[in-house]
Design a protein around this motif. Structure first.
Motif, short mmCIF file in Angstrom:
data_model
loop_
_atom_site.label_atom_id
_atom_site.label_comp_id
_atom_site.label_asym_id
_atom_site.label_seq_id
_atom_site.Cartn_x
_atom_site.Cartn_y
_atom_site.Cartn_z
N ASP A 24 10.06 -13.67 6.51
CA ASP A 24 9.19 -12.64 5.94
C ASP A 24 10.06 -11.54 5.34
OD1 ASP A 24 10.15 -11.23 8.11
OD2 ASP A 24 8.20 -10.87 9.02
N ASN A 25 9.42 -10.59 4.66
CA ASN A 25 10.17 -9.53 3.98
C ASN A 25 9.37 -8.24 3.95
OD1 ASN A 25 12.74 -9.26 2.09
ND2 ASN A 25 11.11 -8.10 1.12
N LEU A 26 9.99 -7.17 4.39
CA LEU A 26 9.37 -5.84 4.37
C LEU A 26 10.20 -4.93 3.48
CD1 LEU A 26 7.32 -3.72 5.44
CD2 LEU A 26 8.95 -3.29 7.31
N TYR A 27 9.52 -4.26 2.54
CA TYR A 27 10.21 -3.32 1.66
C TYR A 27 9.53 -1.97 1.73
CZ TYR A 27 12.48 -1.33 -2.43
OH TYR A 27 13.22 -0.53 -3.26
N LEU A 28 10.29 -0.94 2.09
CA LEU A 28 9.81 0.43 2.16
C LEU A 28 10.52 1.26 1.10
CD1 LEU A 28 10.01 0.91 6.04
CD2 LEU A 28 8.02 0.19 4.69
N VAL A 74 5.28 12.64 -5.75
CA VAL A 74 6.12 12.01 -4.73
C VAL A 74 5.31 10.85 -4.15
CG1 VAL A 74 7.32 12.27 -2.54
CG2 VAL A 74 7.33 14.14 -4.20
N ASP A 75 5.91 9.66 -4.05
CA ASP A 75 5.19 8.47 -3.60
C ASP A 75 5.95 7.75 -2.49
OD1 ASP A 75 2.81 7.71 -5.65
OD2 ASP A 75 4.42 8.74 -6.72
N LEU A 76 5.20 7.29 -1.50
CA LEU A 76 5.72 6.42 -0.45
C LEU A 76 4.98 5.10 -0.55
CD1 LEU A 76 5.71 8.95 2.53
CD2 LEU A 76 7.64 8.36 1.05
N PHE A 77 5.71 4.00 -0.43
CA PHE A 77 5.08 2.69 -0.61
C PHE A 77 5.71 1.67 0.31
CE2 PHE A 77 3.66 -1.16 -2.77
CZ PHE A 77 2.38 -0.80 -3.17
N ALA A 78 4.90 0.70 0.76
CA ALA A 78 5.38 -0.39 1.60
C ALA A 78 4.82 -1.70 1.07
CB ALA A 78 4.94 -0.19 3.05
N SER A 79 5.68 -2.72 0.97
CA SER A 79 5.27 -4.06 0.56
C SER A 79 5.71 -5.04 1.64
CB SER A 79 5.91 -4.45 -0.77
OG SER A 79 5.44 -3.66 -1.83
N TYR A 80 4.82 -5.98 1.96
CA TYR A 80 5.14 -6.95 2.99
C TYR A 80 4.79 -8.36 2.51
CZ TYR A 80 5.18 -9.52 7.38
OH TYR A 80 5.44 -10.43 8.37
N ALA A 81 5.78 -9.25 2.58
CA ALA A 81 5.57 -10.66 2.28
C ALA A 81 5.58 -11.40 3.61
CB ALA A 81 6.68 -11.18 1.37
N VAL A 88 14.48 5.47 -3.68
CA VAL A 88 15.32 4.81 -2.69
C VAL A 88 14.45 3.82 -1.94
CG1 VAL A 88 14.91 6.58 -0.94
CG2 VAL A 88 16.96 5.13 -0.79
N GLY A 89 15.00 2.68 -1.55
CA GLY A 89 14.22 1.67 -0.84
C GLY A 89 15.07 0.92 0.16
N ARG A 90 14.40 0.27 1.10
CA ARG A 90 15.11 -0.54 2.10
C ARG A 90 14.37 -1.86 2.31
NH1 ARG A 90 19.05 -0.72 5.72
NH2 ARG A 90 18.76 -1.79 7.72
N SER A 91 15.12 -2.97 2.26
CA SER A 91 14.59 -4.30 2.50
C SER A 91 15.03 -4.80 3.86
CB SER A 91 15.11 -5.29 1.43
OG SER A 91 14.62 -4.96 0.15
N GLY A 103 0.84 -1.19 0.00
CA GLY A 103 0.00 0.00 0.00
C GLY A 103 0.87 1.24 0.00
N GLY A 104 0.31 2.35 -0.49
CA GLY A 104 1.10 3.56 -0.55
C GLY A 104 0.26 4.80 -0.68
N ALA A 105 0.94 5.93 -0.63
CA ALA A 105 0.31 7.23 -0.79
C ALA A 105 1.23 8.11 -1.61
CB ALA A 105 0.02 7.87 0.56
N GLY A 106 0.64 8.86 -2.52
CA GLY A 106 1.41 9.77 -3.35
C GLY A 106 0.73 11.12 -3.44
N PHE A 107 1.51 12.15 -3.72
CA PHE A 107 0.97 13.50 -3.84
C PHE A 107 1.35 14.08 -5.19
CE2 PHE A 107 1.03 18.12 -3.21
CZ PHE A 107 -0.26 18.30 -2.73
N LEU A 108 0.36 14.60 -5.92
CA LEU A 108 0.59 15.21 -7.22
C LEU A 108 0.71 16.72 -7.08
CD1 LEU A 108 -2.07 13.24 -9.30
CD2 LEU A 108 0.38 12.79 -9.13
N LEU A 109 1.71 17.28 -7.71
CA LEU A 109 1.92 18.71 -7.70
C LEU A 109 2.34 19.13 -9.11
CD1 LEU A 109 1.99 21.31 -6.01
CD2 LEU A 109 4.40 20.84 -5.53
#
Length: 238
Positions: free
Chosen positions: A148-152, A132-139, A171-174, A121-127
């Motif tokens: 398990d695996n978390l990706y931000l 600009v988008d922020l997103f998180a994925s979870y396995a 940029v992302g972090r696992s 799930g994520g949220a983005g802002f249009l200008l």
């Protein structure tokens, strides 16, 4: 490989006869790229790939999506010849905000016991022309990925005024829990890590092309096919 590509697109496109009323909104693309790199890791081990994608609207904001990508016997995924990603997506626009949620199951034809699922799930802002988008994925914990695996991730994109070019950066972090180190190395070699990249894309009618630089903070033996790379792509939007 042809069967894998066809299966991914057919499964998504034929999920239900009730989708016929939305058939006018069906979209897809065919793409060739010099690498299949996800979260800083090359899934095709640096080899060129063929990708096919389709998205079938179900209702306002909700769609069923399918993507198939050639992997040519990827060692990272047990010798898989392809990866097929299937699942629903939901997107809602609230003013300048864009909210999204998705679920995906990843199938790996040509390999056994490699499939796994994740939600995001994520949220983005249009200008204006920028977003600009922020997103998180979870396995969740699954034997195929050794835990398990978390990706931000955070990304930004902007159109260059007066041109067909778009520039982007991300940029992302696992991270996650490890139960089986050898299986966890599929998605997180040597544990938690950062990845980053930037790119430029060109869109003209139904054709698009792009260049992307990708790298990760992975070092040591696990850095194979995780170092700096320049990836090119050419796509036809259907």
């Amino acid at each position: 490989m042809r069967l894998a590509l066809a299966a991914g697109m057919t499964l998504a496109a034929s999920a239900s006869p009730a989708l016929a009323q939305y058939a006018g909104g069906v979209s897809g693309s065919i793409e060739v790229a010099t690498d299949e790199r996800r979260r800083g890791l090359s899934w095709s081990e640096g080899d060129p790939v063929l990708r096919g994608s389709v998205s079938v609207p179900v209702s306002e904001g909700l769609s069923l999506d399918g993507t198939a990508v050639s992997l040519w016997g990827s060692d990272r995924h047990g010798g898989a010849d392809a990866v097929i990603d299937l699942g629903p997506s939901y997107v809602r626009q609230l003013g300048g905000w864009r909210l999204s949620a998705e679920a995906r199951y990843h199938l790996f034809p040509g390999a056994s016991d490699q499939g796994y699922g994740e939600i995001g799930g994520g949220a983005g802002f249009l200008l204006g022309p920028a977003s600009v988008d922020l997103f998180a994925s979870y396995a969740p914990r699954q034997s195929a990925i050794g835990g398990d695996n978390l990706y931000l991730s955070a990304s930004a994109m902007a159109g260059v005024p007066g041109t067909p070019f778009t520039v982007s950066a991300r940029v992302g972090r696992s991270s996650g829990d490890v139960r089986d180190a050898s299986r966890a190395a599929r998605l997180r070699p040597e544990g938690a890590y950062w990845d980053y990249g930037f790119g430029v894309d060109y869109l003209q009618g139904r054709w698009s092309a792009g260049l992307r630089y990708a790298d990760s903070g992975i070092e040591g033996p696990g850095s194979r096919h995780a170092g700096p790379s320049l990836i090119g792509r050419l796509a036809l939007n259907l």
